[in-house]
Design an enzyme around this catalytic site. Structure first.
Site, mmCIF file in Angstrom:
data_model
loop_
_atom_site.group_PDB
_atom_site.id
_atom_site.type_symbol
_atom_site.label_atom_id
_atom_site.label_comp_id
_atom_site.label_asym_id
_atom_site.label_seq_id
_atom_site.Cartn_x
_atom_site.Cartn_y
_atom_site.Cartn_z
ATOM 1 N N ASN A 1 0.857 -1.188 0.000
ATOM 2 C CA ASN A 1 0.000 0.000 0.000
ATOM 3 C C ASN A 1 0.891 1.237 0.000
ATOM 4 O O ASN A 1 1.483 1.574 1.027
ATOM 5 C CB ASN A 1 -0.903 -0.024 1.241
ATOM 6 C CG ASN A 1 -1.736 1.248 1.371
ATOM 7 O OD1 ASN A 1 -1.861 2.010 0.429
ATOM 8 N ND2 ASN A 1 -2.305 1.451 2.552
ATOM 9 N N LYS B 1 -0.016 4.225 -0.253
ATOM 10 C CA LYS B 1 -0.736 5.386 0.311
ATOM 11 C C LYS B 1 -0.540 6.601 -0.612
ATOM 12 O O LYS B 1 -0.409 6.418 -1.811
ATOM 13 C CB LYS B 1 -0.264 5.687 1.738
ATOM 14 C CG LYS B 1 -0.146 4.431 2.600
ATOM 15 C CD LYS B 1 -0.027 4.751 4.039
ATOM 16 C CE LYS B 1 0.326 3.488 4.799
ATOM 17 N NZ LYS B 1 0.048 3.578 6.202
ATOM 18 N N HIS C 1 -9.499 0.711 4.764
ATOM 19 C CA HIS C 1 -8.242 1.017 5.454
ATOM 20 C C HIS C 1 -8.528 1.984 6.608
ATOM 21 O O HIS C 1 -9.361 2.888 6.485
ATOM 22 C CB HIS C 1 -7.239 1.629 4.478
ATOM 23 C CG HIS C 1 -5.858 1.671 5.032
ATOM 24 N ND1 HIS C 1 -5.465 2.598 5.967
ATOM 25 C CD2 HIS C 1 -4.782 0.873 4.823
ATOM 26 C CE1 HIS C 1 -4.212 2.373 6.294
ATOM 27 N NE2 HIS C 1 -3.762 1.333 5.621
ATOM 28 N N GLU D 1 -6.995 4.430 7.699
ATOM 29 C CA GLU D 1 -6.811 5.866 7.407
ATOM 30 C C GLU D 1 -8.066 6.450 6.768
ATOM 31 O O GLU D 1 -8.380 7.620 6.964
ATOM 32 C CB GLU D 1 -5.563 6.058 6.528
ATOM 33 C CG GLU D 1 -4.300 5.869 7.355
ATOM 34 C CD GLU D 1 -3.100 5.338 6.604
ATOM 35 O OE1 GLU D 1 -3.090 5.390 5.360
ATOM 36 O OE2 GLU D 1 -2.170 4.853 7.277
ATOM 37 N N GLU E 1 -5.325 -5.123 10.578
ATOM 38 C CA GLU E 1 -4.342 -4.063 10.766
ATOM 39 C C GLU E 1 -4.667 -3.266 12.032
ATOM 40 O O GLU E 1 -5.484 -2.327 11.988
ATOM 41 C CB GLU E 1 -4.367 -3.101 9.575
ATOM 42 C CG GLU E 1 -4.061 -3.758 8.246
ATOM 43 C CD GLU E 1 -3.516 -2.740 7.258
ATOM 44 O OE1 GLU E 1 -2.373 -2.908 6.849
ATOM 45 O OE2 GLU E 1 -4.212 -1.778 6.934
ATOM 46 N N GLY F 1 2.209 2.337 10.646
ATOM 47 C CA GLY F 1 3.103 3.482 10.455
ATOM 48 C C GLY F 1 3.784 3.942 11.728
ATOM 49 O O GLY F 1 4.357 5.034 11.769
ATOM 50 N N SER G 1 3.379 -2.012 10.411
ATOM 51 C CA SER G 1 4.836 -1.940 10.599
ATOM 52 C C SER G 1 5.556 -3.242 10.268
ATOM 53 O O SER G 1 6.537 -3.604 10.928
ATOM 54 C CB SER G 1 5.166 -1.476 12.020
ATOM 55 O OG SER G 1 4.642 -0.178 12.239
HETATM 56 C C1 PEP Z 1 -0.803 0.041 5.802
HETATM 57 O O1 PEP Z 1 -0.848 1.166 5.360
HETATM 58 O O2 PEP Z 1 -1.682 -0.771 5.465
HETATM 59 C C2 PEP Z 1 0.285 -0.336 6.720
HETATM 60 C C3 PEP Z 1 0.231 -1.503 7.295
HETATM 61 O O3 PEP Z 1 1.279 0.589 6.897
HETATM 62 P P1 PEP Z 1 2.728 0.340 7.602
HETATM 63 O O4 PEP Z 1 3.283 -0.953 7.037
HETATM 64 O O5 PEP Z 1 3.556 1.530 7.198
HETATM 65 O O6 PEP Z 1 2.502 0.247 9.062
#
Ligand code: PEP
Length: 248
Positions: A10, A12, A94, A96, A164, A170, A210
């Protein structure tokens, strides 16, 4: 039958024509585990560019799609527009978008139904906040997000569930293998009760939050972790190591 390992990237709202071309060139030239399904999700503006340059066998996902077929919906993209552009997957739900753009469980479910009905596959994200985890509500929150989809969708064969935890996205703070495995197992149990035994056995449940080249191998060993959704690290060369985590 074993579930095929799945790794999504992803991007983003990151990247430019040059950086996206260079990430794709890196993937095209890398030796990737042929048993792992790989899907990358660049920003909408670069979907066509990505499809044009990415080698066949690797798929492209949108980061979002709308639930109406066409019309006066400024800023939105339809399922058929994605399909026509060679985009075969979409992310939905997601955190976000749930948190920043206030998308509700019902709206995510409606978009999931529209995507599936139109022939896209869906990476359906779910996950709890830190407050919800600390209040012991993780499974309640995650299964409520999934139930909204189950109310509208009976066939889960084109859905990959991405668990997630919001506090791990992040932040560099990855869930422990046990925390992730416990939630994945609970989701699988929920699928068996609320969807079907077949969906419980066959649906890929991937972990996001992460994930890096350092922690991916341990996570990949867990029985109910069928791959990863990767944010920050998908923009780096180390994404290749994460794709290959299941054969490491
Ligand atoms: C994501 O955006 O789905 C995600 C898991 O981000 P990150 O790996 O940066 O934590």
């Amino acid at each position: 039958m074993a579930r095929q390992f799945f790794v999504g990237g992803n991007f983003k709202m990151n990247g430019s024509v040059d950086t996206i071309k260079s990430i794709i060139e890196n993937l095209n030239n890398a030796k990737l585990d042929s048993k792992t399904e790989v899907v990358i999700a660049p920003p909408a503006l670069y979907l066509l560019l990505a499809r044009e340059h990415l080698r066949s066998g690797l798929e492209i996902a949108a980061q979002n799609v709308f639930d109406k077929p066409n019309g006066a919906f400024t800023g939105e993209i339809s399922v058929s527009q994605l399909k026509e552009s060679g985009v075969t997957w979409t992310l939905l739900g997601h955190s976000e978008r749930r948190v920043v753009l206030k998308e509700t469980d019902a709206f995510v479910a409606s978009k999931t139904k529209a995507a599936l009905d139109g022939g896209l596959s869906v990476i359906l994200c779910c996950g709890e906040s830190l407050e919800e985890r600390e209040a012991g509500k993780t499974i309640e929150v995650v299964t409520a997000q999934l139930k909204a989809v189950a109310d509208q969708v009976k066939d889960w064969s084109k859905i990959v569930i991405a668990y997630e935890p919001i506090w791990a996205i992040g932040t560099g703070k990855v869930a422990t293998t046990q925390q992730a495995q416990d939630v994945h197992a609970a989701i699988r149990e929920w699928l068996s009760k609320e969807v079907s035994a077949e969906a419980s056995e066959k649906t890929r449940i991937i972990y996001g939050g992460s994930v890096s080249e350092k922690n991916c191998s341990e996570l990949a060993k867990e029985k109910d972790i069928d791959g990863f959704l990767v944010g920050g690290a998908s923009l780096k060369p180390a994404f290749v190591d994460i794709i290959n985590a299941n054969s490491a």
